[in-house]
Enzyme design. Structure first.
Site, PDB file in Angstrom:
ATOM      1  N   ARG A 193     -10.245 -11.644   2.615  1.00  0.00           N
ATOM      2  CA  ARG A 193     -10.903 -12.565   2.112  1.00  0.00           C
ATOM      3  C   ARG A 193     -10.152 -13.939   2.607  1.00  0.00           C
ATOM      4  O   ARG A 193     -10.827 -15.092   2.557  1.00  0.00           O
ATOM      5  CB  ARG A 193     -11.517 -12.575   0.815  1.00  0.00           C
ATOM      6  CG  ARG A 193     -10.371 -12.385  -0.250  1.00  0.00           C
ATOM      7  CD  ARG A 193     -10.695 -11.401  -1.423  1.00  0.00           C
ATOM      8  NE  ARG A 193     -10.762 -10.180  -0.967  1.00  0.00           N
ATOM      9  CZ  ARG A 193     -11.108  -9.194  -2.003  1.00  0.00           C
ATOM     10  NH1 ARG A 193     -11.315  -9.490  -3.279  1.00  0.00           N
ATOM     11  NH2 ARG A 193     -11.164  -8.041  -1.572  1.00  0.00           N
TER      12      ARG A 193
ATOM     13  N   LYS B 156       0.883  -1.267  -0.090  1.00  0.00           N
ATOM     14  CA  LYS B 156      -0.054   0.041  -0.023  1.00  0.00           C
ATOM     15  C   LYS B 156       0.962   1.400  -0.103  1.00  0.00           C
ATOM     16  O   LYS B 156       2.141   1.166   0.572  1.00  0.00           O
ATOM     17  CB  LYS B 156      -1.002  -0.016   1.372  1.00  0.00           C
ATOM     18  CG  LYS B 156      -1.756  -1.252   1.410  1.00  0.00           C
ATOM     19  CD  LYS B 156      -2.708  -0.933   2.590  1.00  0.00           C
ATOM     20  CE  LYS B 156      -3.645  -2.179   2.911  1.00  0.00           C
ATOM     21  NZ  LYS B 156      -4.942  -2.015   2.155  1.00  0.00           N
TER      22      LYS B 156
END
Length: 480
Positions: free
Chosen positions: A332, A258
Site C-alpha cells: 500500500r 514473514k
C-alpha cells in the site's frame, strides 16, 4: 498460437483434436465405432474421450451440454484443464455451436490461447521431456455466427497476448526478476509497438520527485526501486485512463519478517505491475483509439541495515506522511506514491484503477474466484462490476467509507499503514490509498491476492487476471 474460424469441416484438412458436445452436427462426419456409446455417456453428464478410430479427427472429446452454458462454476474449463495438461495433438478444433454464453466462450478461448506459456518455457530445468504443444486453434461455427465469433476470437487473442506477457514475467524467479529487469523487459516488449513509450524513474529520480514511500520500501535492497510509466497514445487528445500496479519483486516482509511458508510465493507480489504491463500490450495490439498510462511501482522489500523500521515515518510525493507500523504492509506504500504520482502526471485523468496482490484477508473474504473491489465512486463500481460479469473475470465490492477512518489514524503522522486492531485489513488498506488520489478523479482499488494466481495440485502460477476485466471495462468506457 495461431487461430482461424471455419464453417465447413472440409476447411480443416489435417486431423485435429475435436472438442464438441453430444448432438453436434460435426459428429455426422465421424467414422468411429465407439461414437454412439460416447454420445450416450456425454448425454448422461460424463465426459467422453477417445484417441482411437475417430477419423477424420486425431482425437474426440465430448463434453456434456450443461458445461457449455455454465458461467458460474467454469465446468467446461474443469473438463478442459486435465485434457490439456498433456495435449496429444498440436491442432485443436473447438466446436463453438454450443458456446452461446459470451462469458463461457471468452474464458474458454483465453484458456486455450494461454496454453502458449508453460513453466518449462523458462528453461530452468536441465532436462525436459519433449511434449506436444497446441500451435493452432480452429473454431467451427454456423455461417450466421461467423462475424461475431471472428471479433470475439480477435479480442480474446489480444487479451491473451497481454496475459501471456504478464504470466511469463511473474513466473520468473525474483533473483532475476528485479525492479531493473522488469523495466528492461517492459522496454523490450513495448519497443514492438510505436504507440507505447516508457518513462523510467531510477532511485535518484524517485528521491528528487519526493516518492518517499516507494523509497522507504526499496531502500534496503541491493536492487534499488524503480517507477515505470508506460504511455499509450492511440489518439492525440482526450482524457487519459490510468492503471497503477504493485510491483514488489520479492517480499520478505522486511523487519516484520514473514515465516518461510508465507514467503514462498512472494515472487508473485509483483503480479499487479506485471498485469498492468500486459494490459498495455493488449491495448496496443488492438490499436484502441484512446490515451492510457500504466504505472508500475517496483521495489524489493528486503531486510538489511537500511531497512525501514516499525515506527518510521515517510512522506509521499503528495506531501502526506505515513507511519510505518508494519513493514510487511509495504504494498500500500508503493501504491500510494504511484497513485499520487499518476494523478500529478495527468491531472485530467478520466480514472485511476490500481491493482495489487495486497492482502491475504481478501482471500479469506472472497476466495480465489473473485477480486475485491473498493471504491467510493458508484459509477466506477457499477461499470467494473458489469465488466467483470461480461468478461467472466468478476469482482465483488467491499465497503469503503469514513467508518474506516480510525483504522488508519496515527498519533505522529497523517496516516498509519495498518490498523492496530487487525480488523478490516483489506478495506483499511483501500481507505489509506484513497487519500492519495484527488477527490475529483474517480479511483478504484482491486485486491487480486486471490485471483492473480492459478492454484492447482498444491502449486501456484500466475493467472494473468484481472487483465480480461480491465480490458472489458476499457472497451465499455470507450463505447460510451
Amino acid at each position: 498460437m495461431e487461430y482461424r474460424l471455419i464453417t465447413r469441416l472440409a476447411e480443416q484438412p489435417q486431423p485435429a483434436h475435436l472438442i464438441s458436445w453430444p448432438g453436434s452436427p460435426l459428429l455426422a462426419e465421424v467414422d468411429c465405432p465407439a461414437l454412439a456409446a460416447m454420445v450416450d455417456r456425454a448425454a448422461a453428464g460424463d465426459i467422453a474421450d477417445t484417441q482411437f478410430a475417430c477419423a477424420p479427427f486425431a482425437r474426440i472429446t465430448l463434453i456434456p451440454v450443461a458445461a457449455w452454458q455454465d458461467a458460474l462454476t467454469d465446468a467446461l474449463l474443469g473438463h478442459l484443464r486435465p485434457l490439456f495438461a498433456a495435449p496429444t495433438s498440436p491442432l485443436v478444433l473447438l466446436d463453438c455451436t454450443r458456446l452461446e454464453n459470451a462469458s463461457v466462450l471468452a474464458k474458454t478461448l483465453r484458456f486455450l490461447f494461454n496454453l502458449d506459456h508453460q513453466l518449462s518455457d523458462l528453461g530452468l530445468k536441465s532436462q525436459t521431456a519433449p511434449t506436444t504443444r497446441v500451435t493452432q486453434l480452429t473454431g467451427y461455427c454456423q455461417p450466421r455466427a461467423l462475424a461475431d465469433l471472428t471479433e470475439t476470437f480477435r479480442l480474446q487473442h489480444a487479451i491473451a497476448h497481454g496475459m501471456l506477457a504478464a504470466r511469463r514475467l511473474a513466473d520468473i524467479p525474483s533473483e532475476q526478476c528485479t525492479p531493473q529487469f522488469v523495466v528492461e523487459e517492459a522496454q523490450r516488449l513495448c519497443a514492438s509497438w510505436p504507440q507505447l513509450r516508457c518513462e523510467v524513474l531510477d532511485e535518484r529520480a524517485i528521491g528528487e520527485q519526493g516518492l518517499g514511500l516507494l523509497h522507504a520500501v526499496g531502500k534496503s535492497a541491493s536492487r534499488p526501486p524503480r517507477l515505470l510509466a508506460i504511455h499509450y497514445d492511440g489518439r492525440q487528445d482526450g482524457p487519459v485512463r490510468s492503471y497503477v500496479g504493485k510491483g514488489i519483486t520479492f517480499d520478505t516482509g522486511g523487519l516484520w519478517l514473514k515465516e518461510g511458508a508465507g514467503m514462498y510465493t512472494m515472487k508473485y507480489d509483483m503480479c499487479g505491475a506485471a498485469n498492468v504491463l500486459g494490459l498495455m500490450l493488449s491495448i496496443a495490439r488492438l490499436a484502441l483509439p484512446v490515451r492510457v498510462m500504466g504505472v508500475l511501482a517496483l521495489a524489493e522489500n528486503a531486510i538489511g541495515p537500511e531497512a525501514m523500521q516499525p515506527g518510521s515515518v515517510a512522506r509521499a510525493c503528495n506531501g502526506m506522511t505515513v507511519e510505518i507500523n508494519n513493514t510487511d504492509a509495504e504494498g500500500r506504500l508503493v501504491l500510494a506514491d504511484a497513485i499520487a504520482w499518476a494523478a500529478k502526471r495527468h491531472p485530467q485523468t478520466r480514472f485511476i484503477i490500481d491493482l495489487a496482490t495486497l492482502t491475504g484477508a481478501v482471500v479469506k473474504a472472497l476466495g480465489y474466484e473473485l477480486s475485491g473491489l473498493m471504491t467510493q465512486n458508484e459509477a466506477l463500481r457499477a461499470s467494473l462490476t458489469a465488466a467483470g460479469i461480461a468478461s467472466g473475470d468478476e469482482v465483488w465490492s467491499l465497503p469503503l467509507d469514513k467508518r474506516l477512518k480510525k483504522q488508519t489514524d496515527s498519533a505522529i503522522a497523517d496516516l498509519c499503514n495498518t490498523p492496530g486492531n487487525n480488523a478490516a485489513i483489506s478495506a483499511s488498506a483501500a481507505w489509506l490509498l484513497h487519500h492519495f488520489c484527488p477527490a475529483e478523479i474517480p479511483w478504484a482499488h482491486l485486491d487480486v491476492s486471490g485471483t492473480a494466481l492459478w492454484r492447482e495440485h498444491g502449486r501456484s502460477v500466475a493467472s494473468g487476471r484481472p487483465i480480461p476485466l480491465l480490458m472489458q471495462h476499457l472497451l465499455d468506457d470507450i463505447a460510451q
